[in-house]
Every structure is written in C-alpha cells, then in structure tokens.
Scaffold this active site. Structure first.
Site, short mmCIF file in Angstrom:
data_model
loop_
_atom_site.label_atom_id
_atom_site.label_comp_id
_atom_site.label_asym_id
_atom_site.label_seq_id
_atom_site.Cartn_x
_atom_site.Cartn_y
_atom_site.Cartn_z
N THR A 1 0.87 -1.18 0.00
CA THR A 1 0.00 0.00 0.00
C THR A 1 0.91 1.22 0.00
O THR A 1 2.11 1.13 0.24
CB THR A 1 -0.90 0.06 1.26
OG1 THR A 1 -0.08 0.39 2.40
CG2 THR A 1 -1.62 -1.25 1.51
N LEU B 1 3.21 -0.94 4.83
CA LEU B 1 2.51 0.26 5.31
C LEU B 1 3.52 1.38 5.39
O LEU B 1 4.59 1.20 5.98
CB LEU B 1 1.91 0.02 6.70
CG LEU B 1 0.88 -1.10 6.84
CD1 LEU B 1 0.48 -1.26 8.31
CD2 LEU B 1 -0.35 -0.82 5.99
N ILE C 1 7.40 -2.05 7.09
CA ILE C 1 7.28 -0.59 7.11
C ILE C 1 7.98 0.02 5.89
O ILE C 1 9.15 -0.23 5.64
CB ILE C 1 7.91 -0.01 8.40
CG1 ILE C 1 7.26 -0.64 9.65
CG2 ILE C 1 7.79 1.51 8.41
CD1 ILE C 1 5.78 -0.34 9.83
N LYS C 2 7.19 0.81 5.16
CA LYS C 2 7.73 1.47 3.96
C LYS C 2 8.35 2.81 4.33
O LYS C 2 7.71 3.66 4.94
CB LYS C 2 6.58 1.75 3.00
CG LYS C 2 6.57 0.89 1.78
CD LYS C 2 5.43 1.34 0.88
CE LYS C 2 5.55 0.70 -0.47
NZ LYS C 2 4.50 1.16 -1.37
N ILE C 3 9.59 2.97 3.91
CA ILE C 3 10.36 4.19 4.21
C ILE C 3 10.87 4.77 2.89
O ILE C 3 11.49 4.05 2.11
CB ILE C 3 11.59 3.82 5.10
CG1 ILE C 3 11.18 3.12 6.40
CG2 ILE C 3 12.48 5.03 5.35
CD1 ILE C 3 10.66 4.03 7.48
#
Ligand code: E4P
Length: 297
Positions: free
Chosen positions: A27, A63, A93-95
């Site tokens: 996402t 996310l 976790i998207k960074i």
C-alpha cells in the site's frame, strides 16, 4: 517469483487472495486514500487492520510512514508495527529511500532504515528510482527495496516526447534497437576520431534515448538493481513496483526480481488471452456436444 497485490481496496485484496497465488500486499498513502474514498471506510485504522487480516498470516503488507525525519519515521514505524503486526504478523514498514523534497535532508530515510533494521522491524525502501539508491537502502539493512519501474518509464517517455497513457505498454527494447541503428549511421557519417565522437552531444543523446543516466526503462532499473544486490549477496529482496502492464511482469520476472507488486487489474490481465477465451468457449461447446456430462455421472 512472489506476487504482491498493489492496492489498499479491501474488495480487491479479498478477491486477489482468493486466487491462491498472491503472496503479499503493498500500500501507499495514495492507494489508501483512494480505497477509503471508494469503499467509504470511516476509520483508517479499521481499514488498515482489515488489509492486514485479509492478506493473511505471514503475507507481507507494506505500510508507509508519513514523517520525513529519521526519528519521526522510526517512531511512526514502531507505532504501526505495534498496532497492526499482531493482526497477522505481516507488517513491513515502507520508508522513502531519500527524504529530500527540494529542501530538507537527504539521508533521513537511510538512517531510519538502519535503525529499524537494528530493531528488527522489517522495512521496504520505497520510491527507489536508481540502482544506486537501492544499493544504499540494502546497505542500510532494508528487507525489501522497491524500484518504481512504471514511474521511470513515465519519465523516459516524457523526455522522449512520446504521448502515453499510464497503462500503455511501451517497447523500450524496440526503442533501443532503433536508437542503435541511428547511432551507427550517425557515427559512420562523422569524420572525428574517438575523442570527438565521445564528446558529440548528438551521438550521446542517441546512445541514451530518454537521457536517464543510462537507465533506459523501468525494467532496466529492476534488472540493474537485481544484478547489483545479487552480486554482493545482499539479503534484501527486490520488489519490482509501479508496474502497469502484464508484459512488464514478464520482463521483471526475466530480470530476476524477487517480487512483482501489481495492481489487481494487471493481475487479471496476466491471466487473460483472447485465444484462451475462444478455446474455453469451443471446448465447452464440444464437451456439451460430445456428451461429456456422462463422464461425471
Ligand atoms: C508500490 O509499492 C508502489 O507504491 C506502487 O507500485 C506505485 O505505483 P504507481 O507508480 O503506479 O503509483
């Protein structure tokens, strides 16, 4: 190769997961915004929880954080992980790989990736547009890197002045062949020695159509990223992202991407072919005429 579905729409995730061939979900804030609007979800938190639940245990759900400072991103990552990982043990976790937006610092994303890797919170370095960024993210300990193939294709096509729709397939291989032939012709017509040819702006432009520092398409971005990370045996997996056409999925699979994340429409496009549809219709009619039902009685 693993396949992720690139959507935050619950209806699409539910259906895609039902196919039995999807291994995860990606996402981003834009996808969540679109899903919330279309599905008239009232609580973002409940929506995200449902995304994680529908993806299922162990199937990664990316996310994204919101902050642009390392400390903010790490703080947000911890909260997202604490809140949503218990749902199905699948949160990544998207960074953003680089946090410079015309102002601010460049390296906050790398610092956040490094710290989250130390905390053993899995990460996905997003908005990767060059293999160099992917290399840095891998060195910072990212579990995944997401080269954005489609957005690079957009960039190259715009620089070439080619009109395109977001979902049009563009044959960069063909473009390279045409450019190669034109380059050969142009070189033959020149009288200069190698030094002069090297400095000739027109020749250089012909050698790099789309002028993107040698990365001539989104698939080439994925191919180069895979090659570098494999060469140095990084554990980081490559998610070919921003794919808009089934043929790109084939090309990134050939390039050795670990994962392709695709919109649900592209997943459906991967399965369809007019001759398959015609064949199914014909076989059904002939099965009927041959009295096949008798076999199953
Ligand atoms: C996935 O991780 C990306 O957020 C997504 O593929 C971006 O796709 P787009 O370039 O089509 O918006």
């Amino acid at each position: 190769m693993q396949l992720f579905v690139d959507t935050a729409k619950l209806s699409e995730i539910r259906e895609a997961m039902g196919w039995g061939v999807v291994d995860g979900v990606t996402t981003n804030p834009s996808l969540l915004r679109a899903a919330m609007e279309e599905e008239k979800s009232e609580s973002l938190e409940a929506h995200v929880r449902e995304v994680c639940r529908l993806a299922g245990r162990g199937r990664p759900v990316s996310l994204e954080v919101m902050g642009l400072k390392a400390e903010e991103m790490v703080g947000e990552a911890k909260i997202l992980y604490r809140k949503f990982n218990p749902v199905a043990r699948n949160v990544v976790i998207k960074i953003p790989v680089c946090t410079y937006t015309g102002e601010g610092r460049l390296e906050e994303g790398l610092r956040a990736l490094k710290e989250l890797s130390r905390l053993r919170i899995p990460t996905n370095a997003t908005l990767v547009m060059t293999p160099e960024q992917a290399l840095l993210a891998a060195k910072a300990g990212a579990r995944y890197v997401s080269p954005f193939a489609g957005r690079i294709d957009d960039l190259v096509r715009s620089r070439l002045g080619i009109p395109f729709g977001k979902h049009d397939y563009f044959d960069f291989g063909f473009l390279r062949e045409v450019a190669g032939i034109r380059l050969e012709g142009a070189v033959e017509r020149r009288q200069e020695g190698p030094g002069g040819l090297y400095q000739d702006g027109e020749l250089r432009a012909l050698a790099d159509p789309g002028v993107n520092d040698g990365i001539v398409s989104g698939v080439e971005l994925v191919r180069s990223t895979v090659k570098i990370l494999r060469h140095y045996r990084f554990k980081t997996k490559v998610i070919a992202s921003s794919l808009r056409h089934p043929r790109q999925v084939r090309e990134v699979a050939e390039a050795g991407a670990d994962v392709a994340t695709v919109p649900f429409s592209v997943l459906k496009g991967m399965l369809r072919h007019p001759k398959t549809e015609e064949g199914v219709r014909l076989f059904s009619q002939d099965a009927e005429k041959a009295g096949y039902r008798e076999l199953f009685g």
